[in-house]
Motif scaffolding. Structure first.
Motif, PDB file in Angstrom:
ATOM      1  N   ALA A 116      40.278  40.795  32.342  1.00 51.38           N
ATOM      2  CA  ALA A 116      39.933  39.565  31.621  1.00 51.38           C
ATOM      3  C   ALA A 116      41.194  38.852  31.174  1.00 51.38           C
ATOM      4  N   TRP A 117      42.203  39.611  30.731  1.00 52.77           N
ATOM      5  CA  TRP A 117      43.468  38.996  30.309  1.00 52.77           C
ATOM      6  C   TRP A 117      44.215  38.363  31.485  1.00 52.77           C
ATOM      7  N   THR A 118      44.089  38.976  32.661  1.00 49.93           N
ATOM      8  CA  THR A 118      44.778  38.431  33.839  1.00 49.93           C
ATOM      9  C   THR A 118      43.962  37.348  34.549  1.00 49.93           C
ATOM     10  N   GLY A 119      42.727  37.155  34.126  1.00 49.27           N
ATOM     11  CA  GLY A 119      41.885  36.141  34.750  1.00 49.27           C
ATOM     12  C   GLY A 119      41.169  36.609  35.999  1.00 49.27           C
ATOM     13  N   GLU A 120      41.217  37.899  36.284  1.00 47.61           N
ATOM     14  CA  GLU A 120      40.581  38.417  37.494  1.00 47.61           C
ATOM     15  C   GLU A 120      39.107  38.743  37.291  1.00 47.61           C
ATOM     16  N   GLN A 121      38.674  38.801  36.038  1.00 50.60           N
ATOM     17  CA  GLN A 121      37.274  38.988  35.700  1.00 50.60           C
ATOM     18  C   GLN A 121      36.940  38.064  34.547  1.00 50.60           C
ATOM     19  N   THR A 122      35.665  37.732  34.426  1.00 49.65           N
ATOM     20  CA  THR A 122      35.245  37.013  33.231  1.00 49.65           C
ATOM     21  C   THR A 122      35.226  37.983  32.050  1.00 49.65           C
ATOM     22  N   VAL A 123      35.327  37.435  30.860  1.00 49.51           N
ATOM     23  CA  VAL A 123      35.248  38.279  29.671  1.00 49.51           C
ATOM     24  C   VAL A 123      33.894  38.973  29.619  1.00 49.51           C
ATOM     25  N   GLU A 124      32.840  38.276  30.034  1.00 49.12           N
ATOM     26  CA  GLU A 124      31.498  38.858  30.026  1.00 49.12           C
ATOM     27  C   GLU A 124      31.439  40.106  30.904  1.00 49.12           C
ATOM     28  N   GLU A 125      32.033  40.038  32.086  1.00 49.70           N
ATOM     29  CA  GLU A 125      32.023  41.189  32.994  1.00 49.70           C
ATOM     30  C   GLU A 125      32.839  42.347  32.413  1.00 49.70           C
ATOM     31  N   ALA A 126      34.025  42.026  31.912  1.00 49.06           N
ATOM     32  CA  ALA A 126      34.897  43.064  31.370  1.00 49.06           C
ATOM     33  C   ALA A 126      34.264  43.728  30.149  1.00 49.06           C
ATOM     34  N   ALA A 127      33.677  42.918  29.264  1.00 50.55           N
ATOM     35  CA  ALA A 127      33.075  43.451  28.041  1.00 50.55           C
ATOM     36  C   ALA A 127      31.864  44.316  28.352  1.00 50.55           C
ATOM     37  N   ALA A 128      31.098  43.932  29.353  1.00 51.02           N
ATOM     38  CA  ALA A 128      29.928  44.730  29.731  1.00 51.02           C
ATOM     39  C   ALA A 128      30.355  46.103  30.238  1.00 51.02           C
ATOM     40  N   MET A 146      35.767  50.550  38.169  1.00 51.46           N
ATOM     41  CA  MET A 146      35.630  49.304  37.419  1.00 51.46           C
ATOM     42  C   MET A 146      35.596  48.141  38.386  1.00 51.46           C
ATOM     43  N   ARG A 147      34.595  47.300  38.288  1.00 53.08           N
ATOM     44  CA  ARG A 147      34.386  46.214  39.219  1.00 53.08           C
ATOM     45  C   ARG A 147      35.433  45.127  39.017  1.00 53.08           C
ATOM     46  N   GLY A 148      36.062  44.702  40.093  1.00 52.42           N
ATOM     47  CA  GLY A 148      36.928  43.533  40.049  1.00 52.42           C
ATOM     48  C   GLY A 148      38.387  43.825  39.752  1.00 52.42           C
ATOM     49  N   THR A 149      38.803  45.053  39.562  1.00 52.29           N
ATOM     50  CA  THR A 149      40.201  45.347  39.264  1.00 52.29           C
ATOM     51  C   THR A 149      41.016  45.289  40.545  1.00 52.29           C
ATOM     52  N   THR A 150      42.164  44.604  40.502  1.00 48.84           N
ATOM     53  CA  THR A 150      43.025  44.470  41.665  1.00 48.84           C
ATOM     54  C   THR A 150      44.329  45.197  41.423  1.00 48.84           C
ATOM     55  N   MET A 151      45.226  45.144  42.434  1.00 46.39           N
ATOM     56  CA  MET A 151      46.530  45.779  42.295  1.00 46.39           C
ATOM     57  C   MET A 151      47.310  45.173  41.142  1.00 46.39           C
ATOM     58  N   LYS A 152      47.133  43.861  40.881  1.00 50.20           N
ATOM     59  CA  LYS A 152      47.837  43.219  39.767  1.00 50.20           C
ATOM     60  C   LYS A 152      47.442  43.864  38.452  1.00 50.20           C
ATOM     61  N   SER A 153      46.139  44.082  38.259  1.00 52.15           N
ATOM     62  CA  SER A 153      45.675  44.724  37.033  1.00 52.15           C
ATOM     63  C   SER A 153      46.209  46.140  36.933  1.00 52.15           C
ATOM     64  N   THR A 154      46.211  46.850  38.058  1.00 51.87           N
ATOM     65  CA  THR A 154      46.681  48.222  38.039  1.00 51.87           C
ATOM     66  C   THR A 154      48.139  48.298  37.634  1.00 51.87           C
ATOM     67  N   LYS A 155      48.948  47.371  38.144  1.00 50.40           N
ATOM     68  CA  LYS A 155      50.366  47.349  37.791  1.00 50.40           C
ATOM     69  C   LYS A 155      50.551  47.130  36.295  1.00 50.40           C
ATOM     70  N   ILE A 156      49.794  46.189  35.747  1.00 50.56           N
ATOM     71  CA  ILE A 156      49.926  45.892  34.326  1.00 50.56           C
ATOM     72  C   ILE A 156      49.434  47.059  33.497  1.00 50.56           C
ATOM     73  N   LEU A 157      48.336  47.678  33.921  1.00 53.56           N
ATOM     74  CA  LEU A 157      47.817  48.834  33.183  1.00 53.56           C
ATOM     75  C   LEU A 157      48.859  49.947  33.124  1.00 53.56           C
ATOM     76  N   LEU A 158      49.550  50.176  34.244  1.00 53.08           N
ATOM     77  CA  LEU A 158      50.557  51.229  34.254  1.00 53.08           C
ATOM     78  C   LEU A 158      51.694  50.896  33.305  1.00 53.08           C
ATOM     79  N   ALA A 159      52.071  49.619  33.238  1.00 53.32           N
ATOM     80  CA  ALA A 159      53.167  49.221  32.363  1.00 53.32           C
ATOM     81  C   ALA A 159      52.777  49.281  30.910  1.00 53.32           C
ATOM     82  N   LEU A 160      51.523  48.960  30.625  1.00 51.55           N
ATOM     83  CA  LEU A 160      51.070  48.925  29.239  1.00 51.55           C
ATOM     84  C   LEU A 160      50.597  50.270  28.737  1.00 51.55           C
TER      85      LEU A 160
END
Length: 433
Positions: A408-420, A1-15
């Protein structure tokens, strides 16, 4: 997935509560017929059944319903198994595949396809016919979730819609009038800004990444769709869907009126709302009983209809009761599954304020159960209800919503990119159905 960072990964694991795609092996005879049992399996033996659910909030009403069932069926006893939501589907999958599952269990329209394909559910048509219940007294769109190729595998025991819950004490403190049914998205934003305190002790609204309670509603309010009517393509990459998702991400990243997604991973949104940290939260009618049983919430909360976008819409959903084919008592299990979704069960569910009973004529009792809340709002919205989006194998794509939308929720990608990215993954999954 384009644009995912460690911050997103941490949140994904928690959620993460993502379940593996179900590949269930058949357990028992899926063609077993079920009808009235007479209470003791026909040979005088005691019949002990287990019933699996995932809601401790509903346990008192369930026990009351089961007491009625046991009284009407001497020789049959039913044990309730409360399995936490985070473990429910994996536990049900594993136990059912191994032939050790419960006799009867809660089921969702988003999950049932794989269980039908696995051949692990009993048809309920004979038991339903014997019950004397009328199928016309159930919400048709929810009945359809549990019917496959003309065979009924569950009946909806309840239905729920989503409303705008709010904290009257926080509105009073801010000198603001309470939300009304004619509010729009702009009204939410304006009032949320006025309610948010600079020190972060109070936020105007919660924007968790909760599809049923948040962005599914606004996608349809914007004129979009999650899945096409024929169930073959994703609607996530449409301008309307993007607009519906962006409403929520902007509450965090642009307007700063909601806690972050990371905050919701630490303390879920309903708990933050009940602690007085959130002034508003969109969530379901099923939380009325929890709020009513909490002194602070009961005194300070109320609810109104969802604010509208380009059009009015609310997600409507319901839980069904299924009988598992691995049961040693197929007739009694099927009979119980039908009873748990029948008129008496609906009446008890509504009168106790637990959920809105699905059987026609029992709904008003839910409204009357907790007069401190405007629960009529949930019924008034039902005419604008959109059934929770599903496909044959919903988990194949719904389990990836968090993966693609978190940036998109964390602001690391635009909603357009995430939705695509999500639309592409969803279309790939749908092509395999």
């Amino acid at each position: 997935m384009r644009g995912t960072t460690m911050k997103s990964t941490k949140i994904l694991l928690a959620l993460a509560a993502t379940a593996a795609v179900l590949t269930l092996a058949a357990c028992g005879d899926n063609g077993a017929s079920a009808g009235g049992s007479g209470g003791d399996g026909g040979d005088g033996e005691e019949v002990n059944l287990t019933f699996a659910t995932f809601s401790p909030d509903q346990e008192p009403a369930i026990r009351q319903i089961l007491d009625v069932y046991e009284e009407q069926n001497p020789g049959v006893t039913v044990e309730i198994q409360i399995i936490p939501w985070t473990d429910y589907w994996s536990t049900l999958q594993t136990s059912t595949a191994g032939g050790t599952g419960p006799d009867v269990a809660w089921m969702l329209g988003a999950k049932i396809g794989a269980y039908i394909d696995g051949g692990v559910l009993l048809p309920l048509d004979d038991a339903f016919e014997a019950s004397g219940l009328d199928i016309e007294n159930y919400p048709e769109q929810l009945v359809d979730l549990f019917v496959d190729d003309g065979t009924t595998y569950a009946l909806p025991k309840d239905f729920d819609t989503i409303g705008l819950w709010y904290n009257k004490a926080l509105f009073d403190e801010a000198g603001l009038p309470y939300p009304t049914p004619d509010w729009t998205w702009d009204d939410v934003i304006t009032n949320a800004k006025a309610l948010t305190k600079p020190d972060g002790s109070v936020y105007g609204i919660g924007a968790p990444m909760d599809p049923q309670a948040t962005y599914y509603n606004t996608i349809y309010q914007a004129g979009g769709e999650v899945i096409s009517e024929d169930g073959t393509t994703s609607g996530y990459d449409s301008p309307e869907a993007i607009e519906g998702i962006k409403f929520w991400t902007d509450l965090i990243n642009v307007h700063h009126v909601s806690p972050t997604l990371e905050s919701f991973a630490d303390t879920e949104s309903v708990a933050q709302f009940m602690s007085g940290r959130l002034a508003m939260l969109t969530t379901g009618s099923f939380y009325a009983i929890r709020f009513a049983n909490d002194e602070y919430s009961s005194q300070n909360f109320d609810v109104t209809e969802l604010p509208a976008g380009a059009q009015e819409a609310t997600i409507i959903n319901g839980i069904g009761n299924v009988a598992l084919a691995s049961t040693e008592h197929p007739e009694e299990a099927a009979e119980l599954a039908v009873f748990l979704s029948g008129e008496e069960a609906s009446r008890i569910s509504s009168e106790t304020g637990t959920v809105i009973g699905s059987y026609a004529g029992t709904e008003q009792a839910f409204v009357d159960a907790f007069p401190q809340f405007n629960l009529q709002a949930f019924l008034d919205q039902a005419e604008n209800g959109v059934v929770l989006p599903v496909s044959r194998n919903t988990d194949a794509w719904a389990s990836r919503e968090g993966e693609f939308l978190t940036p998109a929720w964390t602001g690391e990608q635009t909603v357009e990119e995430a939705a695509a990215g999500l639309a592409a993954a969803m279309n790939e999954a749908l092509a395999q159905e």
